[in-house]
Motif scaffolding. Structure first.
Motif, PDB file in Angstrom:
ATOM      1  N   SER A  20       0.830  -1.203   0.000  1.00 40.82           N
ATOM      2  CA  SER A  20       0.000   0.000   0.000  1.00 40.82           C
ATOM      3  C   SER A  20       0.866   1.256   0.000  1.00 40.82           C
ATOM      4  O   SER A  20       0.603   2.216  -0.731  1.00 40.82           O
ATOM      5  CB  SER A  20      -0.918  -0.005   1.217  1.00 40.82           C
ATOM      6  N   GLY A  23       2.182   1.790  -3.306  1.00 39.77           N
ATOM      7  CA  GLY A  23       1.219   2.375  -4.225  1.00 39.77           C
ATOM      8  C   GLY A  23       1.285   3.894  -4.226  1.00 39.77           C
ATOM      9  O   GLY A  23       1.138   4.536  -5.278  1.00 39.77           O
ATOM     10  N   VAL A  24       1.509   4.481  -3.041  1.00 39.31           N
ATOM     11  CA  VAL A  24       1.674   5.931  -2.945  1.00 39.31           C
ATOM     12  C   VAL A  24       2.989   6.349  -3.596  1.00 39.31           C
ATOM     13  O   VAL A  24       3.056   7.317  -4.369  1.00 39.31           O
ATOM     14  CB  VAL A  24       1.648   6.377  -1.470  1.00 39.31           C
ATOM     15  N   GLU A  26       4.662   4.800  -5.867  1.00 34.94           N
ATOM     16  CA  GLU A  26       4.636   4.575  -7.313  1.00 34.94           C
ATOM     17  C   GLU A  26       4.124   5.807  -8.053  1.00 34.94           C
ATOM     18  O   GLU A  26       4.684   6.199  -9.085  1.00 34.94           O
ATOM     19  CB  GLU A  26       3.757   3.373  -7.644  1.00 34.94           C
ATOM     20  N   LYS A  27       3.078   6.446  -7.540  1.00 29.10           N
ATOM     21  CA  LYS A  27       2.552   7.652  -8.165  1.00 29.10           C
ATOM     22  C   LYS A  27       3.580   8.780  -8.119  1.00 29.10           C
ATOM     23  O   LYS A  27       3.758   9.533  -9.081  1.00 29.10           O
ATOM     24  CB  LYS A  27       1.258   8.080  -7.472  1.00 29.10           C
ATOM     25  N   PHE A  28       4.261   8.898  -6.987  1.00 21.81           N
ATOM     26  CA  PHE A  28       5.300   9.913  -6.864  1.00 21.81           C
ATOM     27  C   PHE A  28       6.415   9.677  -7.877  1.00 21.81           C
ATOM     28  O   PHE A  28       6.875  10.613  -8.547  1.00 21.81           O
ATOM     29  CB  PHE A  28       5.867   9.896  -5.436  1.00 21.81           C
ATOM     30  N   TRP A  30       6.215   8.063 -10.687  1.00 22.12           N
ATOM     31  CA  TRP A  30       5.688   8.363 -12.017  1.00 22.12           C
ATOM     32  C   TRP A  30       5.797   9.860 -12.286  1.00 22.12           C
ATOM     33  O   TRP A  30       6.200  10.298 -13.377  1.00 22.12           O
ATOM     34  CB  TRP A  30       4.226   7.911 -12.111  1.00 22.12           C
ATOM     35  N   ASP A  31       5.405  10.675 -11.296  1.00 28.61           N
ATOM     36  CA  ASP A  31       5.471  12.125 -11.462  1.00 28.61           C
ATOM     37  C   ASP A  31       6.910  12.598 -11.654  1.00 28.61           C
ATOM     38  O   ASP A  31       7.182  13.480 -12.476  1.00 28.61           O
ATOM     39  CB  ASP A  31       4.846  12.825 -10.253  1.00 28.61           C
ATOM     40  N   GLU A  66      12.653   4.467 -12.520  1.00 28.07           N
ATOM     41  CA  GLU A  66      11.815   3.457 -13.170  1.00 28.07           C
ATOM     42  C   GLU A  66      11.928   2.094 -12.487  1.00 28.07           C
ATOM     43  O   GLU A  66      10.932   1.374 -12.345  1.00 28.07           O
ATOM     44  CB  GLU A  66      12.203   3.357 -14.646  1.00 28.07           C
ATOM     45  N   ARG A  69       9.987   2.246  -9.352  1.00 26.25           N
ATOM     46  CA  ARG A  69       8.558   2.172  -9.692  1.00 26.25           C
ATOM     47  C   ARG A  69       8.148   0.713  -9.927  1.00 26.25           C
ATOM     48  O   ARG A  69       7.080   0.271  -9.488  1.00 26.25           O
ATOM     49  CB  ARG A  69       8.302   3.015 -10.932  1.00 26.25           C
ATOM     50  N   CYS A  72       7.629  -1.248  -6.741  1.00 28.14           N
ATOM     51  CA  CYS A  72       6.318  -1.065  -6.109  1.00 28.14           C
ATOM     52  C   CYS A  72       5.347  -2.133  -6.588  1.00 28.14           C
ATOM     53  O   CYS A  72       4.536  -2.650  -5.819  1.00 28.14           O
ATOM     54  CB  CYS A  72       5.771   0.325  -6.432  1.00 28.14           C
ATOM     55  N   ARG A  73       5.436  -2.475  -7.858  1.00 31.90           N
ATOM     56  CA  ARG A  73       4.555  -3.515  -8.408  1.00 31.90           C
ATOM     57  C   ARG A  73       4.993  -4.896  -7.925  1.00 31.90           C
ATOM     58  O   ARG A  73       4.160  -5.784  -7.704  1.00 31.90           O
ATOM     59  CB  ARG A  73       4.578  -3.439  -9.932  1.00 31.90           C
TER      60      ARG A  73
END
Length: 223
Positions: A20, A23-24, A26-28, A30-31, A66, A69, A72-73
């Motif tokens: 979880s 998941g937070v 991962e968005k960061f 990506w940005d 990357e 990121r 995270c998955r």
């Protein structure tokens, strides 16, 4: 029986927490990857967090971002594997539970490596203030300007329409220098002190629980 039936449940909860959190993150990430591209240039990755190209001397790949990121998955997959192994079993011990050890240890290592990268990456990021300011067009301040009118006594529905009309006819010009948002989480009140206090309280609670557990364990072995 209760002890055996708990096997897998706590491991799953622990890894689901890590997933979880991932998941937070991962968005960061990506940005960071997205806004460090030349098209935006809001952020700059230090060379230590990039790699070169095999044929293009000018290229810098955001490989660390990357790969983090992707980790995270990985965490979501590892947490799901533990959940699947431990689920669907009747009461008491079963040999299936032996298969939990590898993914649990793997998941903890994945989380540790991910967090280890983040604590180095975040302080090293460089912000291009000029590019971010140029991208902050007047439209971003529309909702805030409506609330400014509301604070002046105008009903929100009228304030909404007033700002919308200004945007439509090209007369909208918010006072950026006077822009403040003092509600919790707003631009003028991020609430970082509140978060720091909550984190400190949580840390104190965790330490107290650890101390109580250590004392209970010591008393158990003493008897």
């Amino acid at each position: 029986i209760d002890v055996q039936n708990s096997r897998g449940r706590h491991e799953t909860a622990m890894l689901q927490w890590a997933a979880s959190t991932g998941g937070v993150i991962e968005k960061f990430l990506w940005d960071v990857s997205f806004y460090s591209t030349e098209e935006f240039s809001f952020l700059k990755l230090p060379d230590a967090f990039t790699t070169g190209s095999s044929i293009m001397p000018q290229k810098k790949n955001p490989d660390v971002v990357e790969l983090a990121r992707g980790r995270c998955r990985e965490l979501r997959g590892t947490a799901g594997l533990v959940d699947q192994i431990a689920s669907g079993l009747p009461s008491s011990y079963h040999r299936d539970l032996q298969l939990l050890k590898r993914p649990v240890i793997l998941g903890l290592r994945q989380a540790d490596e991910l967090f280890g990268v983040l604590v180095r990456l975040i302080p090293a990021l460089q912000v291009n203030a000029e590019a971010t300011a140029a991208a902050s067009t007047d439209e971003l301040y529309a909702a805030h300007q409506a609330y400014v009118y509301v604070q002046g006594g105008l009903p929100f529905r009228e304030a909404y329409r007033k700002v919308a009309q200004q945007l439509q006819d090209g007369t909208f010009a918010p006072d950026r220098a006077a822009l403040t948002a003092t509600h919790l989480g707003g631009a003028g009140n991020l609430g970082l002190d509140t978060l720091q206090t909550e984190l400190s309280e949580a840390r104190t609670w965790i330490e107290a629980k650890r101390q109580a557990q250590a004392e209970a364990e010591e008393a158990l072995w003493a008897h």
